[in-house]
Write a protein that holds these residues in place. Structure first.
Motif, PDB file in Angstrom:
ATOM      1  N   ARG A   1      73.256 -62.348  -1.262  1.00 23.78           N
ATOM      2  CA  ARG A   1      73.601 -62.796  -2.609  1.00 23.78           C
ATOM      3  C   ARG A   1      72.976 -61.836  -3.624  1.00 23.78           C
ATOM      4  O   ARG A   1      72.046 -61.092  -3.309  1.00 23.78           O
ATOM      5  CB  ARG A   1      73.114 -64.238  -2.826  1.00 23.78           C
ATOM      6  N   THR A   2      73.492 -61.862  -4.841  1.00 24.86           N
ATOM      7  CA  THR A   2      73.084 -60.919  -5.871  1.00 24.86           C
ATOM      8  C   THR A   2      72.515 -61.690  -7.058  1.00 24.86           C
ATOM      9  O   THR A   2      73.125 -62.663  -7.511  1.00 24.86           O
ATOM     10  CB  THR A   2      74.281 -60.070  -6.337  1.00 24.86           C
ATOM     11  N   TYR A   3      71.361 -61.234  -7.555  1.00 28.63           N
ATOM     12  CA  TYR A   3      70.691 -61.931  -8.646  1.00 28.63           C
ATOM     13  C   TYR A   3      70.264 -60.948  -9.730  1.00 28.63           C
ATOM     14  O   TYR A   3      69.693 -59.897  -9.441  1.00 28.63           O
ATOM     15  CB  TYR A   3      69.446 -62.671  -8.145  1.00 28.63           C
ATOM     16  N   ALA A   4      70.546 -61.301 -10.990  1.00 25.87           N
ATOM     17  CA  ALA A   4      69.966 -60.622 -12.146  1.00 25.87           C
ATOM     18  C   ALA A   4      68.689 -61.357 -12.511  1.00 25.87           C
ATOM     19  O   ALA A   4      68.670 -62.594 -12.570  1.00 25.87           O
ATOM     20  CB  ALA A   4      70.943 -60.635 -13.321  1.00 25.87           C
ATOM     21  N   THR A   5      67.608 -60.602 -12.741  1.00 27.07           N
ATOM     22  CA  THR A   5      66.304 -61.237 -12.942  1.00 27.07           C
ATOM     23  C   THR A   5      65.672 -60.817 -14.260  1.00 27.07           C
ATOM     24  O   THR A   5      65.985 -59.776 -14.842  1.00 27.07           O
ATOM     25  CB  THR A   5      65.338 -60.890 -11.791  1.00 27.07           C
ATOM     26  N   MET A   6      64.724 -61.658 -14.688  1.00 33.70           N
ATOM     27  CA  MET A   6      63.961 -61.443 -15.920  1.00 33.70           C
ATOM     28  C   MET A   6      62.660 -62.209 -15.767  1.00 33.70           C
ATOM     29  O   MET A   6      62.550 -63.131 -14.950  1.00 33.70           O
ATOM     30  CB  MET A   6      64.755 -61.935 -17.134  1.00 33.70           C
ATOM     31  N   GLU A   7      61.659 -61.859 -16.551  1.00 36.11           N
ATOM     32  CA  GLU A   7      60.349 -62.487 -16.395  1.00 36.11           C
ATOM     33  C   GLU A   7      60.089 -63.525 -17.482  1.00 36.11           C
ATOM     34  O   GLU A   7      60.992 -63.937 -18.200  1.00 36.11           O
ATOM     35  CB  GLU A   7      59.267 -61.414 -16.440  1.00 36.11           C
ATOM     36  N   ALA A   8      58.826 -63.947 -17.563  1.00 33.98           N
ATOM     37  CA  ALA A   8      58.314 -64.797 -18.653  1.00 33.98           C
ATOM     38  C   ALA A   8      58.936 -66.183 -18.670  1.00 33.98           C
ATOM     39  O   ALA A   8      59.129 -66.777 -19.724  1.00 33.98           O
ATOM     40  CB  ALA A   8      58.502 -64.111 -20.009  1.00 33.98           C
ATOM     41  N   GLY A   9      59.252 -66.723 -17.498  1.00 33.68           N
ATOM     42  CA  GLY A   9      59.706 -68.097 -17.409  1.00 33.68           C
ATOM     43  C   GLY A   9      61.188 -68.284 -17.255  1.00 33.68           C
ATOM     44  O   GLY A   9      61.647 -69.414 -17.078  1.00 33.68           O
ATOM     45  N   ALA A  10      61.951 -67.192 -17.329  1.00 33.36           N
ATOM     46  CA  ALA A  10      63.404 -67.315 -17.216  1.00 33.36           C
ATOM     47  C   ALA A  10      63.825 -67.463 -15.759  1.00 33.36           C
ATOM     48  O   ALA A  10      63.176 -66.947 -14.846  1.00 33.36           O
ATOM     49  CB  ALA A  10      64.085 -66.101 -17.828  1.00 33.36           C
ATOM     50  N   LEU A  11      64.931 -68.153 -15.539  1.00 35.31           N
ATOM     51  CA  LEU A  11      65.510 -68.250 -14.208  1.00 35.31           C
ATOM     52  C   LEU A  11      66.408 -67.042 -13.934  1.00 35.31           C
ATOM     53  O   LEU A  11      67.009 -66.483 -14.858  1.00 35.31           O
ATOM     54  CB  LEU A  11      66.355 -69.525 -14.082  1.00 35.31           C
ATOM     55  N   PRO A  12      66.537 -66.639 -12.676  1.00 31.96           N
ATOM     56  CA  PRO A  12      67.528 -65.615 -12.348  1.00 31.96           C
ATOM     57  C   PRO A  12      68.934 -66.180 -12.478  1.00 31.96           C
ATOM     58  O   PRO A  12      69.137 -67.402 -12.441  1.00 31.96           O
ATOM     59  CB  PRO A  12      67.194 -65.258 -10.901  1.00 31.96           C
ATOM     60  N   TYR A  13      69.899 -65.288 -12.629  1.00 30.70           N
ATOM     61  CA  TYR A  13      71.310 -65.664 -12.612  1.00 30.70           C
ATOM     62  C   TYR A  13      71.944 -65.049 -11.374  1.00 30.70           C
ATOM     63  O   TYR A  13      71.746 -63.866 -11.089  1.00 30.70           O
ATOM     64  CB  TYR A  13      72.029 -65.165 -13.867  1.00 30.70           C
ATOM     65  N   GLU A  14      72.742 -65.845 -10.664  1.00 32.76           N
ATOM     66  CA  GLU A  14      73.452 -65.322  -9.508  1.00 32.76           C
ATOM     67  C   GLU A  14      74.768 -64.696  -9.955  1.00 32.76           C
ATOM     68  O   GLU A  14      75.484 -65.236 -10.804  1.00 32.76           O
ATOM     69  CB  GLU A  14      73.718 -66.407  -8.472  1.00 32.76           C
TER      70      GLU A  14
END
Length: 452
Positions: free
Chosen positions: A114-127
């Motif tokens: 599966r593929t995920y876009a990620t970010m920090e500081a409390g955000a959830l990843p998006y698939e």
């Protein structure tokens, strides 16, 4: 509205799909998969993230390679609720941590198919789907207690994926482990004072290595409306935490004050721990990104028995976005790759400078290969104005440097980007292949090779 999205960072304005891309050279037949890269790309000046380079809506660029061909190029915004609304679409989901629904703009990774876009500081990843369509925010089937992280490190032996999450509303950071199937199998809270930012971390066979450095959440800056309220905090010391993967115990060791965005690699060396990082003297001075000095490639040697650490300068040239053969993550290794970054403070955050008034050299056109055993470097330069992104190593054989280095490179003659495929063992030679894309790819952050 003032915006740092100028020059090489100027956002793409449309989503493009192109097939059967022209290639100079020959795409290696063993490259079967997708080269993906994420970065901030606001939809317009009214986008809430348009005023700060770290906060624009994420856009993932991808090139699909198969059987010696470049089958397609796609660029797609990551559709959180705000982006979906701006594009006239329905939101995918209302799932969010603490009500924060960001369009992840920092990294894009493959996990268990599966593929995920990620970010920090409390955000959830998006698939994301295979063709980069947004499927929705993800908490790994309910396994995440809170948000996630921008950077992850995969243990090539156990198959476990490690991450360190933080959030300004927590009094701790959180170590999160996924198994090879993408299921959360372990979380642990690590109490840390002052709510520091931890963009990256390191992994060895014995330890998770944490960076507790003097960039902390700043309520005064938040109250003044700073879009990213983190600032250099002279009262907060600098230390490295060695979190035992076996027992969960943590040993803190003080180091000289500095700031680290990115790890090259780390490994156990007898009883000691070696950590290679891109280190800044300071950063986020008064919450600004354009102050604090240039980065260098440094090695920390940490002795948990004595509680001491030493630092050695590996390369004093300004550089960023370190990558290596990730089959060696957490293990002794020899080679690393970085992007040179002349005038980096102006490139990352121009402040009062107008990017269009800077010379082309402000966007460096050079990749560096480090031979850490010999202490030598090779440079691969592209043409004037050909600003180059993060170098990603893709293995092709058993040897550590038997493979290819992939990067998006601006082609000023075409006004569009190329995906350049370099032979790692002939780093300064001609590219194996150059895939010509139909559009410019703005400078961005991190990417991955996701093999099929």
């Amino acid at each position: 509205m003032a915006t740092p999205y100028r020059g090489g960072f100027t956002p793409a304005t449309e989503e493009i799909t192109a097939y059967d891309l022209p290639v100079t050279g020959r795409v290696p037949a063993e490259l079967n998969g997708r080269y993906l890269r994420n970065g901030p790309n606001p939809l317009g000046l009214d986008d809430p993230g348009a005023a700060h380079l770290f906060l624009g809506a994420g856009m993932v660029h991808g090139v699909r390679l198969r059987d010696g061909r470049a089958e397609w190029y796609r660029n797609r915004w990551v559709r959180n609720a705000d982006v979906a609304g701006r594009l006239g679409e329905q939101p995918r989901s209302v799932l969010a941590h603490e009500g924060m629904d960001f369009s992840p703009n920092t990294h894009v990774i493959g996990v268990a198919g599966r593929t995920y876009a990620t970010m920090e500081a409390g955000a959830l990843p998006y698939e994301l789907g295979y063709e980069l369509e947004t499927l929705g925010p993800c908490d790994f089937d309910g396994g995440l207690p809170g948000g996630y992280a921008a950077h992850t490190h995969l243990d090539p032996v156990s198959g476990e994926l490690h991450a360190m999450a933080y959030y300004f509303g927590w009094d701790h950071h959180q170590h999160i482990v996924l198994d090879a199937k993408g299921t959360v199998i372990h979380t642990r809270d690590i109490p840390i004072a002052d709510k520091p930012m931890m963009h990256d971390f390191a992994l060895t066979g014995r330890y998770v290595v944490l960076y507790d450095l003097p960039v902390t959440f700043s309520m005064p800056h938040a109250e003044r409306g700073s879009p990213m309220p983190y600032a250099w905090n002279e009262e907060h010391g600098s230390r490295v935490g060695l979190l035992s993967r076996a027992t969960g115990e943590i040993r803190w060791v003080e180091i000289e004050p500095c700031w680290v965005f990115h790890t090259l690699n780390a490994y156990d060396d007898g009883a000691q721990v070696v950590v290679d990082v891109v280190s800044y003297p300071k950063r986020f001075v008064d919450a600004r990104l354009d102050l604090g000095g240039e980065p260098s490639l440094d090695r920390w040697r940490i002795d948990p028995a004595t509680g001491t650490a030493s630092r050695t300068r590996l390369d004093d040239r300004a550089q960023e976005f370190p990558r290596m053969d990730e089959r060696r993550t957490g293990r002794p290794y020899r080679y690393g790759y970085t992007a040179a970054a002349r005038d980096l403070v102006d490139v990352i955050y121009p402040g009062d400078a107008e990017l269009e008034d800077l010379p082309d050299e402000a966007f460096d056109n050079t990749l560096i290969k480090h031979d850490l055993a010999r202490g030598t470097q090779q440079q691969r330069q592209f043409g004037r104005g050909a600003y180059v992104g993060e170098p990603v190593f893709v293995p092709a054989g058993d040897a550590e440097d038997d493979g290819y280095v992939l990067s998006f490179v601006n082609n000023p003659d075409r006004g569009a980007a190329d995906l350049v495929i370099l032979p790692a063992q002939d780093f300064t030679g001609d590219p194996v292949a150059v895939v010509h894309l139909p559009a410019r790819v703005p400078l961005g952050f991190h990417g991955s090779w996701v093999a099929d």
